[in-house]
Design an enzyme around this catalytic site. Structure first.
Site, short mmCIF file in Angstrom:
data_model
loop_
_atom_site.label_atom_id
_atom_site.label_comp_id
_atom_site.label_asym_id
_atom_site.label_seq_id
_atom_site.Cartn_x
_atom_site.Cartn_y
_atom_site.Cartn_z
NE ARG A 9 -3.51 2.48 2.36
CZ ARG A 9 -3.90 3.24 3.23
NH1 ARG A 9 -3.67 2.82 4.84
NH2 ARG A 9 -4.67 4.20 3.29
CG HIS A 10 -0.87 4.91 -1.02
ND1 HIS A 10 -1.06 5.88 -0.01
CD2 HIS A 10 -2.02 4.45 -1.62
CE1 HIS A 10 -2.47 5.97 0.19
NE2 HIS A 10 -3.07 5.20 -0.71
NE ARG A 59 -3.93 7.29 -3.03
CZ ARG A 59 -5.03 7.97 -3.99
NH1 ARG A 59 -4.72 8.79 -4.64
NH2 ARG A 59 -6.19 7.26 -4.03
CD GLU A 83 -8.69 2.42 -2.90
OE1 GLU A 83 -8.81 1.47 -3.19
OE2 GLU A 83 -7.99 2.70 -1.75
CG HIS A 145 -4.65 2.73 -4.35
ND1 HIS A 145 -4.12 4.26 -4.13
CD2 HIS A 145 -4.24 2.53 -5.76
CE1 HIS A 145 -3.62 4.90 -5.34
NE2 HIS A 145 -3.78 3.92 -6.06
#
Length: 209
Positions: A9-10, A59, A83, A145
């Site tokens: 995940r970012h 991101r 996302e 995400h």
């Protein structure tokens, strides 16, 4: 050895801190998020990734680039790792969403957003497509995400939709590890990389409890 996938995940964004639904909104990492990405890169480099791919949102892409710089790989970009789209919810806090759409909030389904089943199908399909490019002992890192990765993992593992909430959320710059076996993919680690802490993402609240 068999093929593995690291679902990363970012790093943190300002909207994460403010608990705003990000969705497809292209929000950058904040200062903490940049540091988280650098730390994750230093740890994940030891796994010797052979392929890195990210969402097209900055991101996630910047999180992937932090790892790529350490291991000397390029980053491929795939929009299917975006996302979950939140429609009118994007940019709003959970309190604002609950006040305006109480029934939809309870179901965590934005009226004009992307259904969870569609996200799961989209992300899992992309996971399979990129994993197919790996050698037998290859390691794919996917920078994406929170909601997208959790739903994609559930679909890849073949979990029925009623059981999806059983898999908790991912913290910023935490990751899950999947390995391909004779009977399909299995989950080796989930939400690794940090001590347990509150998770603020675009996932439904009960996935984060």
């Amino acid at each position: 050895m068999s093929r593995r996938i690291v679902c990363l995940r970012h790093g943190q964004t300002l909207w994460n801190v403010e608990q705003r639904f990000q969705g497809h909104s292209d929000i950058p990492l904040d200062e903490t998020g940049v540091a988280q990405a650098a730390r994750a890169a230093s740890l994940l480099a030891s796994l010797r990734p052979t392929l890195i791919v990210s969402s097209d949102l900055q991101r996630a892409n910047d999180t992937a680039l932090a790892l790529a710089r350490v291991v000397g790989l390029d980053v491929a970009v795939d929009k299917d790792f975006r996302e979950r789209g939140g429609g009118q919810w994007e940019g709003l806090t959970r309190e604002e969403i609950a006040a305006r759409w109480p029934e939809e909030y309870a179901a965590w389904e934005a009226p004009d957003g992307e259904p969870v089943a569609d996200v799961a199908t989209r992300v899992a399909g992309a996971m399979r497509r990129w994993a197919a490019k790996l050698d037998d002992d290859g390691l794919l890192v996917i920078a994406s995400h929170g909601a997208a990765l959790r739903l994609g993992i559930c679909e890849l593992l073949g979990l029925p939709e009623p059981l999806w909430p059983a898999l908790g959320g991912l913290g910023n710059c935490s990751w899950s590890v999947l390995q391909e076996g004779r009977k399909g993919w299995r989950l080796l680690e989930h939400n690794a990389g940090t001590l347990p802490e509150p998770v603020h993402s675009d996932d439904r609240p009960d996935a984060e409890a």
